[in-house]
Scaffold this motif. Structure first.
Motif, short mmCIF file in Angstrom:
data_model
loop_
_atom_site.label_atom_id
_atom_site.label_comp_id
_atom_site.label_asym_id
_atom_site.label_seq_id
_atom_site.Cartn_x
_atom_site.Cartn_y
_atom_site.Cartn_z
N CYS A 162 -5.36 12.35 0.93
CA CYS A 162 -4.51 11.16 1.08
C CYS A 162 -4.91 10.18 -0.01
CB CYS A 162 -4.69 10.55 2.46
SG CYS A 162 -3.74 9.03 2.73
N ALA A 163 -4.08 10.08 -1.04
CA ALA A 163 -4.37 9.18 -2.15
C ALA A 163 -3.71 7.83 -1.91
CB ALA A 163 -3.86 9.79 -3.45
N ALA A 164 -4.50 6.77 -2.05
CA ALA A 164 -4.01 5.42 -1.82
C ALA A 164 -3.81 4.70 -3.14
CB ALA A 164 -4.99 4.65 -0.95
N SER A 165 -2.77 3.90 -3.21
CA SER A 165 -2.55 3.03 -4.36
C SER A 165 -2.04 1.68 -3.85
CB SER A 165 -1.55 3.66 -5.33
OG SER A 165 -0.30 3.88 -4.69
N GLY A 166 -2.27 0.67 -4.65
CA GLY A 166 -1.87 -0.66 -4.25
C GLY A 166 -2.93 -1.41 -3.49
N VAL A 182 0.85 -1.20 0.00
CA VAL A 182 0.00 0.00 0.00
C VAL A 182 0.88 1.24 0.00
CG1 VAL A 182 -1.76 1.30 1.23
CG2 VAL A 182 -1.84 -1.20 1.25
N GLN A 183 0.59 2.16 -0.89
CA GLN A 183 1.29 3.44 -0.90
C GLN A 183 0.27 4.54 -0.65
OE1 GLN A 183 1.86 1.40 -3.96
NE2 GLN A 183 3.27 0.36 -2.58
N LEU A 184 0.68 5.48 0.19
CA LEU A 184 -0.16 6.62 0.52
C LEU A 184 0.58 7.89 0.17
CD1 LEU A 184 -1.46 5.54 4.05
CD2 LEU A 184 -2.61 5.23 1.86
N GLN A 185 -0.13 8.85 -0.36
CA GLN A 185 0.48 10.14 -0.69
C GLN A 185 -0.40 11.25 -0.15
OE1 GLN A 185 1.70 10.61 -4.72
NE2 GLN A 185 2.45 12.70 -4.42
N ALA A 186 0.14 12.01 0.79
CA ALA A 186 -0.58 13.12 1.39
C ALA A 186 -0.23 14.41 0.66
CB ALA A 186 -0.22 13.26 2.87
N SER A 187 -1.22 15.27 0.53
CA SER A 187 -1.00 16.55 -0.14
C SER A 187 -2.00 17.57 0.39
CB SER A 187 -1.15 16.40 -1.65
OG SER A 187 -2.46 15.98 -1.97
N GLY A 188 -1.79 18.84 0.02
CA GLY A 188 -2.76 19.87 0.36
C GLY A 188 -2.33 20.83 1.44
N GLY A 189 -1.17 20.62 2.02
CA GLY A 189 -0.69 21.52 3.05
C GLY A 189 -0.31 22.88 2.48
N GLY A 190 -0.06 23.82 3.38
CA GLY A 190 0.35 25.14 2.94
C GLY A 190 0.27 26.13 4.08
N LEU A 191 0.38 27.40 3.72
CA LEU A 191 0.32 28.48 4.69
C LEU A 191 -1.09 29.08 4.68
CD1 LEU A 191 1.62 30.57 6.62
CD2 LEU A 191 2.29 31.87 4.58
N VAL A 192 -1.67 29.22 5.85
CA VAL A 192 -3.02 29.76 5.96
C VAL A 192 -3.09 30.66 7.18
CG1 VAL A 192 -3.88 27.76 7.25
CG2 VAL A 192 -5.48 29.15 5.91
N GLN A 193 -3.92 31.67 7.12
CA GLN A 193 -4.09 32.56 8.26
C GLN A 193 -5.00 31.92 9.32
OE1 GLN A 193 -5.54 36.32 6.74
NE2 GLN A 193 -3.47 37.01 6.26
N ILE A 203 -13.31 14.40 8.31
CA ILE A 203 -12.67 13.39 7.47
C ILE A 203 -13.72 12.74 6.58
CG2 ILE A 203 -12.92 11.54 9.19
CD1 ILE A 203 -10.12 10.54 8.34
N SER A 204 -13.35 12.48 5.34
CA SER A 204 -14.28 11.86 4.41
C SER A 204 -13.50 11.02 3.42
CB SER A 204 -15.11 12.93 3.68
OG SER A 204 -14.28 13.77 2.90
N ARG A 205 -14.23 10.20 2.67
CA ARG A 205 -13.54 9.35 1.70
C ARG A 205 -14.30 9.39 0.39
NH1 ARG A 205 -12.85 4.34 4.85
NH2 ARG A 205 -11.94 3.49 2.95
N ASP A 206 -13.55 9.27 -0.70
CA ASP A 206 -14.11 9.13 -2.03
C ASP A 206 -13.52 7.85 -2.60
OD1 ASP A 206 -14.80 9.20 -4.71
OD2 ASP A 206 -14.42 11.33 -4.94
N ASN A 207 -14.29 6.79 -2.54
CA ASN A 207 -13.77 5.49 -2.98
C ASN A 207 -13.52 5.45 -4.47
OD1 ASN A 207 -13.83 4.63 -0.34
ND2 ASN A 207 -15.57 3.27 -0.58
N THR A 208 -14.23 6.26 -5.23
CA THR A 208 -14.00 6.27 -6.68
C THR A 208 -12.63 6.86 -7.01
OG1 THR A 208 -15.06 8.43 -6.99
CG2 THR A 208 -16.47 6.49 -7.12
N MET A 209 -12.18 7.78 -6.16
CA MET A 209 -10.86 8.40 -6.35
C MET A 209 -9.79 7.72 -5.49
SD MET A 209 -11.31 10.79 -8.54
CE MET A 209 -9.86 11.82 -8.35
N ASN A 210 -10.23 6.75 -4.66
CA ASN A 210 -9.31 6.08 -3.73
C ASN A 210 -8.57 7.09 -2.86
OD1 ASN A 210 -9.24 3.26 -3.40
ND2 ASN A 210 -7.06 3.21 -3.90
N GLY A 225 2.01 7.96 4.53
CA GLY A 225 2.31 8.93 3.49
C GLY A 225 3.51 9.76 3.90
N GLN A 226 3.97 10.61 3.00
CA GLN A 226 5.23 11.32 3.21
C GLN A 226 5.09 12.57 4.08
OE1 GLN A 226 3.25 11.76 0.76
NE2 GLN A 226 3.47 13.76 -0.14
N GLY A 227 3.89 13.00 4.39
CA GLY A 227 3.71 14.19 5.21
C GLY A 227 3.54 15.45 4.39
#
Length: 126
Positions: free
Chosen positions: A21-25, A1-12, A69-76, A117-119
């Motif tokens: 968090c995209a899953a593959s495998g 299983v591979q996980l890839q986290a994304s979406g972070g950034g700077l916010v006020q 937290i939510s999930r979209d199984n079509t997008m894994n 995931g990588q953080g």
């Protein structure tokens, strides 16, 4: 299983971000996904989790009412919508899942989770 986290950034403070968090495998149908965060010098803490089978969600007191937290199984993909962000939410955020116990049991404890995931860095600052 591979996980890839994304979406972070700077916010006020008071702002919002959505992490992904995209899953593959493996299909998300078979996985419970937890979100963790870590600041330097502190242990990685679990803040939210979503069950694979019934979609039940879990939150710590620090995130309840602000994060979803939510999930979209079509997008894994699992999402963490973070609203009303505070400076103390600043951290590196990780998603993770387990190899055997495919539930959210002990979701607050990082060593129960096997795949990470990588953080992604979230900074809440004015």
């Amino acid at each position: 299983v591979q996980l890839q986290a994304s979406g972070g950034g700077l916010v006020q403070p008071g702002g919002s971000l959505r992490l992904a968090c995209a899953a593959s495998g493996s299909s998300l149908d078979n996985l419970s996904i937890g979100w963790f965060r870590q600041v330097p010098g502190k242990e990685r803490e679990g803040i939210s989790c979503i069950n694979n089978n019934d979609g039940m969600t879990y939150y710590t007191d620090s995130t309840k009412g602000r994060f979803a937290i939510s999930r979209d199984n079509t997008m894994n993909t699992v999402y963490l919508q973070m609203n009303s962000l505070k400076p103390e939410d600043t951290a590196v955020y990780y998603c993770a899942t387990k190899k055997r116990d495919k539930t959210c049991t002990n979701y607050r404890v990082y060593y129960y989770f096997d795949y990470w995931g990588q953080g992604t860095l979230v900074t809440v600052s004015s």
